[in-house]
Design an enzyme around this catalytic site. Structure first.
Site, PDB file in Angstrom:
ATOM      1  N   ILE A 192      22.004  -2.030  54.172  1.00  0.00           N
ATOM      2  CA  ILE A 192      22.943  -3.079  54.205  1.00  0.00           C
ATOM      3  C   ILE A 192      24.151  -2.681  54.869  1.00  0.00           C
ATOM      4  O   ILE A 192      24.826  -3.482  55.673  1.00  0.00           O
ATOM      5  CB  ILE A 192      22.953  -3.687  52.896  1.00  0.00           C
ATOM      6  CG1 ILE A 192      21.842  -4.687  52.555  1.00  0.00           C
ATOM      7  CG2 ILE A 192      24.326  -4.981  52.698  1.00  0.00           C
ATOM      8  CD1 ILE A 192      21.800  -5.286  51.220  1.00  0.00           C
TER       9      ILE A 192
ATOM     10  N   ALA B 233      16.800  -5.669  55.463  1.00  0.00           N
ATOM     11  CA  ALA B 233      18.016  -4.818  54.849  1.00  0.00           C
ATOM     12  C   ALA B 233      17.746  -4.727  53.441  1.00  0.00           C
ATOM     13  O   ALA B 233      17.522  -5.344  52.637  1.00  0.00           O
ATOM     14  CB  ALA B 233      19.384  -5.365  55.091  1.00  0.00           C
ATOM     15  N   CYS B 234      17.855  -3.449  52.884  1.00  0.00           N
ATOM     16  CA  CYS B 234      18.100  -2.971  51.545  1.00  0.00           C
ATOM     17  C   CYS B 234      19.271  -1.682  51.263  1.00  0.00           C
ATOM     18  O   CYS B 234      19.865  -1.533  52.202  1.00  0.00           O
ATOM     19  CB  CYS B 234      16.653  -2.405  51.045  1.00  0.00           C
ATOM     20  SG  CYS B 234      16.035  -0.863  51.684  1.00  0.00           S
ATOM     21  N   ASP B 235      19.325  -1.589  50.134  1.00  0.00           N
ATOM     22  CA  ASP B 235      20.303  -0.554  49.950  1.00  0.00           C
ATOM     23  C   ASP B 235      20.111   0.746  50.701  1.00  0.00           C
ATOM     24  O   ASP B 235      21.201   1.202  51.443  1.00  0.00           O
ATOM     25  CB  ASP B 235      20.441  -0.121  48.417  1.00  0.00           C
ATOM     26  CG  ASP B 235      21.342  -0.897  47.530  1.00  0.00           C
ATOM     27  OD1 ASP B 235      22.286  -1.461  48.075  1.00  0.00           O
ATOM     28  OD2 ASP B 235      21.444  -0.733  46.474  1.00  0.00           O
TER      29      ASP B 235
ATOM     30  N   SER C 187      12.460  -2.277  52.784  1.00  0.00           N
ATOM     31  CA  SER C 187      12.786  -2.767  53.792  1.00  0.00           C
ATOM     32  C   SER C 187      11.723  -2.359  54.889  1.00  0.00           C
ATOM     33  O   SER C 187      11.385  -3.052  55.772  1.00  0.00           O
ATOM     34  CB  SER C 187      14.206  -2.693  54.429  1.00  0.00           C
ATOM     35  OG  SER C 187      14.453  -1.266  54.625  1.00  0.00           O
TER      36      SER C 187
END
Length: 542
Positions: free
Chosen positions: A486, A452-454, A460
């Site tokens: 996320i 998960a990333c922004d 990701s």
């Protein structure tokens, strides 16, 4: 069930506020870039001056079959009045017009609404934004970026009024009617009030840009844009102002110079080439590979650590950026749709569109890239040569520090920065890049691992690919490894892997998952521990 790590220092101040605002704006635009490109290609191919425009005369003979159906061709184009003073601009109808007038703004509104309040927020956002669009009858991108999130936020506040107070069995009735009535009211307000206000703002911003062009001052924007890029403050300007205004200019003239102010790859490639020839240590060794990623992959942030390691080179970036803007301004260069990412491949596709001027326009755009790169290269080379001796004596981990500073400026992990660490062999694991022992966290069956990333893309996706390959080599093929934003975590993941600065947010969204913090998405030693965790669990269940 969650990894523990010292809380990261949270930066504050105006810069961080602008970063968050810019991230939010880009979060509405970037997931829908494919739709912008689709519209650009449809326009490029099927309008009268497009690559397949020769079919229009034949179409007329066949009763309008073919291109005429796609663009609503009626001899030329339909001119629609837009302002009270009688100003007009040409707009293609049929498929081309409705896509840019309705589809693209509504996609932006839906994305913004979902970011605030999920699916429910997205639905109300679309209803409200429709009122704004119909009330102005122009591509209302700026209005969608404001009304969409605002409508979703109002919906969220409305639901709080009767949260927990609805009698069982009436939830669906209340939820549907409340959202429908609120959407109706916001659409009416958007039609009569919000739309005209945003139209006035868009008209004002457009006149400011026109004034800058007429006064030949548009290159001055590089003084703001180029340093802002290095500090990750450019998204608010690029996606909040340049993209909406640029698309309106496309409707008027077929192209816009605004798409090239931030996306021109010339300054970045010029900087990286200078470091390739005149840099020292790790910066020089990694610059050629970074140049390929920046120029062809369009990942501009990969050159930011080089500028931060030698801040005076930002002057070279400003000069190069201004040179590119000046070239396009004087020779009327521009793009038919946003180049995202800012790769020379994307720039080429957007520049060669017939409505933008075809190959003649492409040559102008290429010239702007070459001149911007040349100016940046020469100035950066001069700066590096002047400090070459001092840099050799001071060479330590300055470039590694610049990479860390770049990620701190961005406020999250970056696949580009991970690639730089790997190529410079400076990816030493951080003390906080830790995970409990495999046996300590393997209580629940591990069937789904999420990176998960922004944005849920880029960093990701690359991390997920690395771990997926490691699991496959270990003979483990029944674990689903995916990547997502996320904000979209729903608590169903068994293991969530994030960059350290994002672990706290991920934990709040998925509290029952095992959370693994990594410092380097591309080459983290924690991946081996995750593989061992899964392998040990499989042995226990045999």
């Amino acid at each position: 069930m969650t990894t523990t790590s010292p809380a990261a220092t949270k930066p504050g101040g105006l810069r961080v506020g602008v970063q968050r605002f810019g991230t939010f704006l880009s979060g509405m635009i970037m997931p829908n870039i494919a739709a912008f490109i689709a519209w650009g290609f449809i326009t490029m191919l099927f309008i009268a001056v497009g690559w397949l425009g020769w079919w229009h005369p034949v179409s007329d003979l066949l009763g309008g079959f073919g291109n005429a159906d796609l663009v609503g061709w009626e001899g030329a184009m339909t001119t629609l009045a837009q302002t009270e003073d009688g100003a007009t601009f040409p707009q293609y109808v049929g498929l081309v017009g409705p896509m840019v007038t309705y589809l693209l703004p509504l996609l932006i509104a839906n994305t913004g609404g979902r970011m605030i309040y999920g699916e429910r927020g997205g639905v109300v956002a679309v209803i409200a934004t429709m009122g704004v669009i119909v009330g102005t009858n122009i591509p209302m991108f700026l209005g969608a970026m404001i009304m969409g999130p605002l409508a979703a936020w109002i919906t969220k506040q409305m639901d709080k009024l009767w949260e927990g107070k609805i009698r069982p069995g009436f939830e669906m009735l209340v939820n549907n009617f409340s959202a429908g009535i609120l959407g109706m009211l916001l659409a009416i307000i958007g039609f009569f009030v919000f739309g005209p206000v945003i139209l006035g703002v868009s008209t004002f911003l457009g006149k400011v840009v026109d004034w800058l062009v007429d006064a030949q001052l548009l290159p001055l924007l590089s003084v703001v844009v180029e340093p802002a890029k290095v500090l990750f403050l450019n998204n608010a300007i690029n996606h909040g102002v340049f993209t909406p205004l640029g698309l309106q200019q496309v409707e008027e003239t077929g192209k816009s110079i605004l798409f090239l102010i931030e996306a021109n790859p010339g300054p970045g490639i010029g900087l990286l080439l200078a470091f390739s020839f005149f840099g020292v240590g790790a910066a020089k060794a990694s610059a050629p590979g970074a140049a390929i990623i920046q120029f062809f992959g369009g990942i501009h942030e990969i050159y930011f650590p080089y500028a931060l390691s030698k801040p005076i080179t930002i002057i070279a970036l400003i000069a190069g950026g201004a040179t590119g803007v000046t070239t396009n301004m004087l020779l009327n260069g521009g793009l038919a749709f946003p180049a995202a990412p800012g790769s020379i491949i994307a720039v080429t596709a957007a520049a060669v569109a017939p409505a933008a001027g075809g190959f003649a326009n492409l040559l102008v755009v290429y010239l702007s890239v070459v001149l911007a790169a040349t100016v940046t290269f020469l100035l950066t080379a001069a700066f590096l040569r002047a400090s070459h001796k001092r840099d050799l004596e001071a060479e330590g981990d300055t470039f590694g520090d610049a990479i860390a500073q770049t990620e701190a400026n961005k406020g999250k992990s970056s696949a580009a920065m991970d690639a730089l660490r790997t190529s410079t062999a400076s990816a030493a694991p951080a003390a906080t890049d830790a995970v409990p022992s495999a046996t300590a966290v393997a209580a629940a069956p591990i069937e789904r691992i999420v990176f998960a990333c922004d944005a849920g893309m880029g960093s990701s996706a690359m991390g997920a690919s690395v771990l997926r390959n490691k699991l496959k080599k270990a003979g483990i093929e029944d674990v689903n490894v995916t990547n997502q934003a996320i904000a979209n975590l729903d608590g169903t993941a068994d293991v969530v892997i994030t960059q350290q600065q994002l672990t706290e947010r991920a934990t709040a969204k998925s509290p029952n998952s095992v959370h693994v913090s990594v410092d380097n998405f591309m080459n983290s030693p924690r991946y081996e521990e995750v593989v061992e965790m899964v392998r040990a669990q499989r042995k226990d269940t045999e």
